[in-house]
Design a protein around this motif. Structure first.
Motif, PDB file in Angstrom:
ATOM      1  N   TRP A  81       0.850  -1.190   0.000  1.00  0.00           N
ATOM      2  CA  TRP A  81       0.000   0.000   0.000  1.00  0.00           C
ATOM      3  C   TRP A  81       0.881   1.234   0.000  1.00  0.00           C
ATOM      4  CZ3 TRP A  81      -4.283  -1.095   4.229  1.00  0.00           C
ATOM      5  CH2 TRP A  81      -5.084  -2.164   3.785  1.00  0.00           C
ATOM      6  N   TYR A  84       0.919   7.771   2.836  1.00  0.00           N
ATOM      7  CA  TYR A  84       1.160   9.200   2.670  1.00  0.00           C
ATOM      8  C   TYR A  84       1.494   9.847   4.012  1.00  0.00           C
ATOM      9  CZ  TYR A  84      -0.420   9.286  -2.155  1.00  0.00           C
ATOM     10  OH  TYR A  84      -0.529   9.081  -3.510  1.00  0.00           O
ATOM     11  N   GLU A  93      -2.757   8.501   5.424  1.00  0.00           N
ATOM     12  CA  GLU A  93      -3.575   7.762   4.477  1.00  0.00           C
ATOM     13  C   GLU A  93      -2.799   6.592   3.888  1.00  0.00           C
ATOM     14  OE1 GLU A  93      -4.919  10.569   1.573  1.00  0.00           O
ATOM     15  OE2 GLU A  93      -6.630  11.202   2.803  1.00  0.00           O
ATOM     16  N   TYR A  95      -3.149   3.899   0.647  1.00  0.00           N
ATOM     17  CA  TYR A  95      -3.874   3.632  -0.601  1.00  0.00           C
ATOM     18  C   TYR A  95      -3.616   2.201  -1.057  1.00  0.00           C
ATOM     19  CZ  TYR A  95      -5.263   3.762  -5.495  1.00  0.00           C
ATOM     20  OH  TYR A  95      -5.845   3.479  -6.720  1.00  0.00           O
ATOM     21  N   ASP A  96      -4.703   1.438  -1.266  1.00  0.00           N
ATOM     22  CA  ASP A  96      -4.634   0.059  -1.750  1.00  0.00           C
ATOM     23  C   ASP A  96      -4.839   0.074  -3.267  1.00  0.00           C
ATOM     24  OD1 ASP A  96      -4.959  -2.566  -2.460  1.00  0.00           O
ATOM     25  OD2 ASP A  96      -6.532  -3.020  -1.005  1.00  0.00           O
ATOM     26  N   ARG A 100      -8.343  -0.070  -4.920  1.00  0.00           N
ATOM     27  CA  ARG A 100      -8.464   1.363  -5.199  1.00  0.00           C
ATOM     28  C   ARG A 100      -9.241   2.065  -4.086  1.00  0.00           C
ATOM     29  NH1 ARG A 100      -9.416   1.618 -11.818  1.00  0.00           N
ATOM     30  NH2 ARG A 100      -7.635   0.296 -12.341  1.00  0.00           N
ATOM     31  N   LYS A 101      -8.856   1.714  -2.871  1.00  0.00           N
ATOM     32  CA  LYS A 101      -9.473   2.311  -1.696  1.00  0.00           C
ATOM     33  C   LYS A 101      -8.408   2.991  -0.848  1.00  0.00           C
ATOM     34  CE  LYS A 101     -13.374  -0.900  -1.201  1.00  0.00           C
ATOM     35  NZ  LYS A 101     -14.026  -1.887  -0.296  1.00  0.00           N
ATOM     36  N   THR A 102      -8.829   3.980  -0.079  1.00  0.00           N
ATOM     37  CA  THR A 102      -7.927   4.687   0.819  1.00  0.00           C
ATOM     38  C   THR A 102      -8.404   4.526   2.260  1.00  0.00           C
ATOM     39  OG1 THR A 102      -7.377   6.330  -0.873  1.00  0.00           O
ATOM     40  CG2 THR A 102      -6.940   6.931   1.412  1.00  0.00           C
ATOM     41  N   VAL A 329      -0.941   8.843  -7.209  1.00  0.00           N
ATOM     42  CA  VAL A 329      -2.323   8.445  -7.475  1.00  0.00           C
ATOM     43  C   VAL A 329      -3.048   9.611  -8.130  1.00  0.00           C
ATOM     44  CG1 VAL A 329      -4.497   7.644  -6.465  1.00  0.00           C
ATOM     45  CG2 VAL A 329      -2.315   6.856  -5.534  1.00  0.00           C
ATOM     46  N   GLY A 333      -7.848   9.519  -6.230  1.00  0.00           N
ATOM     47  CA  GLY A 333      -7.626   8.229  -5.586  1.00  0.00           C
ATOM     48  C   GLY A 333      -8.147   7.032  -6.342  1.00  0.00           C
ATOM     49  N   CYS A 336      -3.754   4.505  -9.669  1.00  0.00           N
ATOM     50  CA  CYS A 336      -2.331   4.662  -9.385  1.00  0.00           C
ATOM     51  C   CYS A 336      -1.588   4.660 -10.723  1.00  0.00           C
ATOM     52  CB  CYS A 336      -1.850   3.502  -8.511  1.00  0.00           C
ATOM     53  SG  CYS A 336      -0.211   3.734  -7.818  1.00  0.00           S
TER      54      CYS A 336
END
Length: 376
Positions: A81, A84, A93, A95-96, A100-102, A329, A333, A336
Motif C-alpha cells: 500500500w 502518505y 492515508e 492507498y490500496d 483502489r481504496k484509501t 495516485v 484516488g 495509481c
C-alpha cells in the motif's frame, strides 16, 4: 445325474456368467463416462492447492466445479500500500492499488519524524531535531527505539523486520571521493558503529542514492550509477567495476539523477531509470557477466517504485502483472500511475511523469497486514 438336471445347472451357470459380464461391462462404461470433473472434492482441493497462481487460474476454466474449488484454494499475493505522510497533523492515508481504496489512521507517534525506509510492514523513521532513530509498525503501533544518530544527506536501510535477531541497519556517506564512512546498528544496541572504508572507484553518497538488501548484502546505487556492496557479516565494502546502466542521451536532462529506483527480486538487483519525456527503462544486474542488461519483460512480476524503498511481487491479479506501479495516485484516488511492459505505455495516458520533481518524503510503499480491519 440325469440329463435334465445337467441342463438346468448349465443354464444357471450361464445366467450367472452373463450377469457378471453385464455388471463388469456396466462398471467399464461408467469408468469411461467419468471425467476429471468427477474427482473427489478432497483430492481436487489437494491438487489445485499445489498449483502456482497462473496454473490455478487455467485449471479454473475446466468446469464450474473446478472453478469453485480453484477459487477457494487460490493464494494471491498481497500488494503493498502507498502510505502518505501529511505536512501537518497526525492523519495518515494508506492507498490500496488493488481495491483502489484509501484507509486512514491517526498516528501521533510519528509527529516530527521523517520516513527513511520500509520493509516487512515496518517503518524506519528519523527525528531531525533530536537525532532519534526508531522503528514503528503503523498497523500494530509497536515502537522500537534505536541509539541516536545524526543523518545529514545519506540514506539508511535495514535487512529485515526489527523483531528478527538478524536485523541490521546500514547507512553510507562519502568522506572523500575515495573514502566512505559506513555506519551500522541493530535493535538492542547502545550505539552505532562507524568505520571508514577506501574505494577503488569514486562513490558519491546522496539522498538520491538507492539501497536494497539482497542475499545477505546491502547494495547501494550511487548518484552517478555506480553500485557499492557491503557485507555486514564480514564488514567488507566494495564498489563493483560495473559501468552504470546505459540510457539514451535524452535521459540525462533535468533531474535525471532523481528519477531512479532500485529493488530486488529472487536474488536479482533491478534498477528503474525514468525520464519525463520517455518511457522507463528497467535494468537487471547480470552477476555473472557483471553488467547491466535491459529488461523487456518482468515475466509476470509487479514492481512498486518509491524513492526511499521499492518492492516486487509475484502472483498478483492478472491486470497488475508485468507492470511498474509508481508512488502517485490520480483521479481523486481512483488510479495509481503505472507503466505496462506488455503495452509499453503509461496508464493513465497524458500524465506528467517527472518523478524527479516529487517530494521523496511524501509517501512510501509499505506491506499491509492480512487483515487491516483489526487496525481500524
Amino acid at each position: 445325474m440325469s440329463g435334465k438336471r445337467k441342463r438346468k445347472l448349465k443354464l444357471l451357470s450361464d445366467t450367472i456368467t452373463d450377469n457378471r459380464r453385464a455388471v463388469d461391462e456396466g462398471k467399464s462404461e461408467n469408468l469411461e463416462l467419468q471425467s476429471w470433473a468427477d474427482l473427489p472434492a478432497e483430492l481436487l482441493e489437494l491438487i489445485l492447492s499445489r498449483l502456482i497462481l497462473a496454473d490455478n487460474i487455467r485449471a479454473s476454466s475446466v468446469c464450474k466445479r473446478w472453478h469453485s474449488v480453484a477459487s477457494d484454494v487460490r493464494i494471491v499475493s498481497q500488494s503493498p500500500w502507498l502510505m502518505y505522510f501529511p505536512k501537518f497533523g497526525d492523519c495518515y492515508e494508506f492507498y490500496d492499488p488493488v481495491q483502489r481504496k484509501t484507509y486512514t489512521l491517526e498516528l501521533p507517534e510519528l509527529n516530527g519524524s521523517r520516513v527513511c525506509y520500509t520493509k516487512d510492514g515496518w517503518l524506519l523513521l528519523y527525528r531531525p531535531r533530536t537525532h532519534r532513530v526508531f522503528f514503528f509498525n503503523p498497523f500494530t503501533r509497536e515502537l522500537i527505539k534505536l541509539p541516536r544518530f545524526e543523518m545529514t544527506y545519506q540514506i539508511v536501510a535495514f535487512s529485515c523486520a526489527p523483531t528478527s535477531p538478524d536485523c541490521v541497519l546500514f547507512t553510507v556517506k562519502h568522506v572523500s571521493p575515495t573514502v566512505v564512512a559506513i555506519s551500522t546498528c541493530y535493535p538492542g544496541a547502545t550505539e552505532w558503529t562507524t568505520i571508514n572504508h577506501p574505494n577503488r572507484l569514486p562513490f558519491v553518497s546522496s539522498i538520491w542514492n538507492k539501497l536494497v538488501f539482497c542475499n545477505g548484502l546491502f547494495y547501494c546505487l550511487s548518484l552517478t550509477g555506480w553500485l557499492g556492496v557491503f557485507d555486514p557479516v564480514e564488514c567488507i565494502w566494495n564498489v563493483l567495476a560495473v559501468p552504470p546502466p546505459k540510457c539514451p542521451e535524452n535521459f540525462f536532462a533535468k533531474n535525471w539523477w532523481k528519477g531512479k529506483f532500485m529493488t530486488e527480486h529472487g536474488g536479482d538487483i533491478l534498477v528503474i531509470y525514468t525520464c519525463c519525456s520517455e518511457n522507463p527503462i528497467i535494468f537487471k544486474l547480470d552477476q555473472t557477466l557483471m553488467k547491466w542488461e535491459e529488461m523487456r519483460t518482468l515475466d509476470g512480476v509487479t514492481l512498486f517504485a518509491s524513492f526511499l524503498s521499492s518492492h516486487s511481487r509475484t502472483d498478483l491479479i492478472g491486470i497488475m502483472r508485468n507492470n511498474v506501479y509508481f508512488s502517485k495516485v490520480r483521479f481523486y484516488g481512483k488510479r495509481c500511475i503505472s507503466f505496462s511492459l506488455d503495452d509499453y505505455r503509461y496508464y493513465p495516458r497524458k500524465q506528467c511523469h517527472d518523478w524527479g520533481e516529487q517530494d521523496p518524503f511524501e509517501n512510501i510503499w509499505i506491506e499491509p497486514p492480512k487483515d487491516f480491519s483489526v487496525c481500524m
